[in-house]
Design an enzyme around this catalytic site. Structure first.
Site, PDB file in Angstrom:
ATOM      1  CD  GLU A   1      40.783  44.610 112.509  1.00  0.00           C
ATOM      2  OE1 GLU A   1      39.659  44.533 111.999  1.00  0.00           O
ATOM      3  OE2 GLU A   1      41.210  45.642 113.060  1.00  0.00           O
TER       4      GLU A   1
ATOM      5  CD  GLU B   1      44.005  48.360 110.908  1.00  0.00           C
ATOM      6  OE1 GLU B   1      42.870  48.751 111.260  1.00  0.00           O
ATOM      7  OE2 GLU B   1      44.191  47.441 110.089  1.00  0.00           O
TER       8      GLU B   1
HETATM    9  C1  FCB Z   1      39.907  47.772 110.910  1.00  0.00           C
HETATM   10  C2  FCB Z   1      40.396  47.274 109.577  1.00  0.00           C
HETATM   11  C3  FCB Z   1      40.847  48.355 108.638  1.00  0.00           C
HETATM   12  C4  FCB Z   1      39.980  49.583 108.733  1.00  0.00           C
HETATM   13  C5  FCB Z   1      39.789  50.016 110.163  1.00  0.00           C
HETATM   14  C6  FCB Z   1      38.956  51.255 110.338  1.00  0.00           C
HETATM   15  O1  FCB Z   1      38.987  46.877 111.419  1.00  0.00           O
HETATM   16  O2  FCB Z   1      41.467  46.381 109.765  1.00  0.00           O
HETATM   17  O3  FCB Z   1      40.887  47.822 107.354  1.00  0.00           O
HETATM   18  O4  FCB Z   1      38.798  49.395 108.070  1.00  0.00           O
HETATM   19  O5  FCB Z   1      39.217  48.978 110.899  1.00  0.00           O
END
Ligand code: FCB
Length: 483
Positions: free
Chosen positions: A186, A389
Site C-alpha cells: 500500500e 488483504e
Molecule cells: C491496511 C494495512 C494493514 C492493516 C489493514 C486493516 O491498510 O495494509 O496493515 O492495517 O489495512
C-alpha cells in the site's frame, strides 16, 4: 490439533442478504491463508540490534495514536515465533504473508547488516516451510528506518536506492527459500497518509511531499523488482496496492471519481503497470508540485513486468464535488487528523455510505470486491491477481474461552463469495489472504481495533482462535465455503 467450527449461537446480523453463498468450491491451486505485518505484531523493538523505525518515533508522539499505544510489545510475536507458527499450522494456512522489518536488517537503513535480524526471518521462513505453509514476503510494510527519515524519508530520492540495497540483502539471504515476493504494501498509505494527511508515520502534512514520496516509492518498487529478478531467478514478484473503489452520488461525481481514481489508484498502476503517470493526475496537482522529482529514465525503471498484482480491499468510497457552502463531509475511511491525503483535490467530498459498517466505520460491500477484481482483470488482462488483504474489525470479546465473531465470519463469507463470483466471470485470481492472523497494532488506532481471526489478550498474550478462524480453517480444509 484440528480446529473445527462450533455452531453459531447468535443470529446473523441484518444486512444485504446477497453474497452469503455456501458450498462454493475453490480450485485446489487457489491459495488460502492469512497476513500480518512486522510492526503490527512483532514487538521487541529494541531486541537483537533492531534500529528505530518511523513508527516507533510516531507512536511516541503524544496524541498520534489512540490511547497512546505503541508497537513496543504488540503481540510479542518476535519472542513467540514457534507458538505462532504452530497456530498457523493448526489453522491449516496454505500461505502466510508477513513483512520484513527493514530496521531489523539494517538498523540505520543503510550500511551495516544486522545478522540477528536476518536470522529471525530465516527461522520464520524455515518454520513455515517445515509446516508446509508457503511464505509470501513483503519487503516494506511501512516501518522505514528512522535514520532514513531523518535524511528526508520518502521525499528523498536516495531512499529508493537504499531500498534496492536492502532488497538485495534480504533476497540474497532468503531467496533460496522464498519464492513469492511483494515489494511494497500500500504505497498510497505510505505517501499520502504519511506525508500528506499526517495520520501515519512520519506524520508530515504537505501535498508536495506526498507526491514526491509517491514517486520515490514507485521508483523503489521498480529498482527492487530488478534486484529480485537478478538475485532470485525463479521469484514470483508482485506489489500490493490498496485500491479505492469509488462510487458516485450526483452529476458532479464523474469528475470527483476521476480525480480520486487518479490520486489513489492510477498514481501507482499508471507508472508500475502502464509505463507512466496519467496526464490528468499531473494536471490536477499542477498547483501543488511541478513534478520535477520525475527524472529521465524513471518511467522505464518503474515499469517492470510483474507475476501477479496484490489487491487489498476492505470497503468502498462515495464522492462528489463539494458545493463550497454545505458542511464538507470527509468520510474517506482514513483517520481524520486535520491534514488531507488528497493534494490538489481538496474540493472532493467523501460522503457517508450506507451500512452495515465494521468497527472501523467502513461500509461492508462485497460487491465492491467483485467489481474491483473484474475491473482490474479487464484493465490488465495478462496480470493474475491475489487478494493480499481482506478482513474486518469488530469489538470482540472472549466469553467462556470462545469468541463468537459472527459479524466477521459473515463478512468473510460474503467476500469469499464475491471472490468466487469474480473467478466465475473470468478473473485469474490466484489466492486470498485474510487480514489478519492476529489482533494487532492497528496503526493510528492502536490496539482499539481488532482485525484478527485469532484473539490476542494483550495482558497475557494468550491467543484464542475466534469462530471466524475456525470457519476459515474449515474453508481451507474443504476448499469450499462452509455452511
Ligand atoms: C491496511 C494495512 C494493514 C492493516 C489493514 C486493516 O491498510 O495494509 O496493515 O492495517 O489495512
Amino acid at each position: 490439533m484440528t480446529i473445527d467450527i462450533l455452531p453459531d449461537t447468535r443470529e446473523s446480523p441484518a444486512g444485504n442478504p446477497d453474497y452469503r453463498d455456501s458450498g462454493l468450491v475453490f480450485d485446489t491451486v487457489f491459495v488460502i491463508g492469512s497476513a500480518t505485518a512486522s510492526y503490527q505484531i512483532e514487538g521487541a523493538v529494541t531486541a537483537d540490534g533492531r534500529g528505530p523505525s518511523i513508527w516507533d518515533t510516531f507512536s511516541a508522539t503524544p496524541g498520534a495514536i489512540v490511547n497512546g499505544d505503541t508497537g513496543e510489545v504488540a503481540d510479542d510475536h518476535y519472542n513467540r515465533l514457534e507458538d505462532d507458527l504452530d497456530l498457523m499450522a493448526e489453522l491449516g494456512l496454505e500461505a502466510y504473508r508477513f513483512s520484513i522489518a527493514w530496521p531489523r536488517i539494517q538498523p540505520l537503513g543503510s550500511g551495516a547488516v544486522n545478522e540477528a535480524g536476518l536470522d529471525f526471518y530465516g527461522r520464520l521462513v524455515d518454520g513455515l516451510l517445515d509446516r508446509g505453509i508457503r511464505p509470501i514476503a513483503t519487503l516494506y510494510h511501512w516501518d522505514l528506518p528512522q535514520a532514513l527519515e531523518d535524511a528526508g524519508g520518502w521525499t528523498n530520492r536516495e531512499t529508493a536506492y537504499r531500498f534496492a540495497e536492502y532488497t538485495r540483502i534480504v533476497a540474497t539471504e532468503l531467496g533460496d527459500r522464498v519464492q513469492v515476493w511483494t515489494t511494497l504494501n500500500e504505497p498510497w498509505c505510505s505517501a499520502f497518509l504519511g506525508y500528506g494527511s499526517g495520520a501515519h508515520a512520519p506524520g508530515r502534512t504537505s501535498g508536495a511531499d506526498a507526491l514526491a514520496a509517491m514517486h520515490h516509492l514507485n521508483l523503489a518498487h521498480g529498482l527492487a523488482v530488478q534486484v529480485l529478478r537478478e538475485v532470485v531467478p525463479n521469484a514470483e514478484v508482485s506489489v500490493t496496492l490498496n485500491f479505492h473503489v469509488i462510487r458516485g452520488d450526483d452529476e458532479t461525481s464523474p469528475q470527483a471519481i476521476r480525480r480520486i481514481d487518479a490520486l489513489a489508484n492510477r498514481s501507482f498502476t499508471g507508472p508500475m503497470l502502464a509505463g507512466g503517470y496519467p496526464a490528468d493526475l499531473i494536471a490536477d496537482t499542477a498547483d501543488v508540485t511541478d513534478w520535477s522529482f520525475v527524472h529521465a529514465g524513471d518511467a522505464a525503471i518503474i515499469h517492470q513486468p510483474l507475476d501477479f498484482l496484490g489487491v487489498n480491499y476492505y470497503s468502498t468510497a462515495r464522492v462528489r464535488m463539494w458545493n463550497g457552502t454545505s458542511p464538507r463531509e470527509n468520510a474517506d475511511g482514513h483517520k481524520d487528523v486535520g491534514g488531507s491525503p488528497w493534494p490538489g483535490s481538496l474540493d472532493v467530498e467523501f460522503l457517508t455510505q450506507d451500512g452495515p459498517f465494521t468497527a472501523m466505520g467502513w461500509n461492508i460491500a462485497p460487491d465492491g470486491l467483485e467489481e474491483l477484481l473484474v475491473s482490474l482483470s479487464s484493465q490488465f488482462p495478462e496480470l493474475p491477481l491475489m487478494i493480499t488483504e481482506n478482513g474486518a474489525a469488530f469489538d470482540d470479546e472472549v466469553v467462556g474461552g470462545r469468541v463468537l465473531d459472527v459479524e466477521r465470519l459473515d463478512y468473510l463469507r460474503r467476500h469469499f463469495t464475491a471472490a468466487h463470483r469474480a473467478i466465475g466471470r473470468g478473473v485469474d485470481l490466484r489466492g486470498y489472504l485474510v487480514w489478519s492472523l492476529l489482533d494487532n497494532f492497528e496503526w493510528g488506532y492502536g490496539y482499539s481495533k481488532r482485525f484478527g481471526i485469532v484473539h490476542v489478550d494483550y495482558e497475557t498474550q494468550q491467543r484464542t482462535v475466534k469462530d471466524s478462524g475456525r470457519w476459515l480453517s474449515r474453508l481451507i480444509r474443504s476448499h469450499a465455503i462452509p455452511e
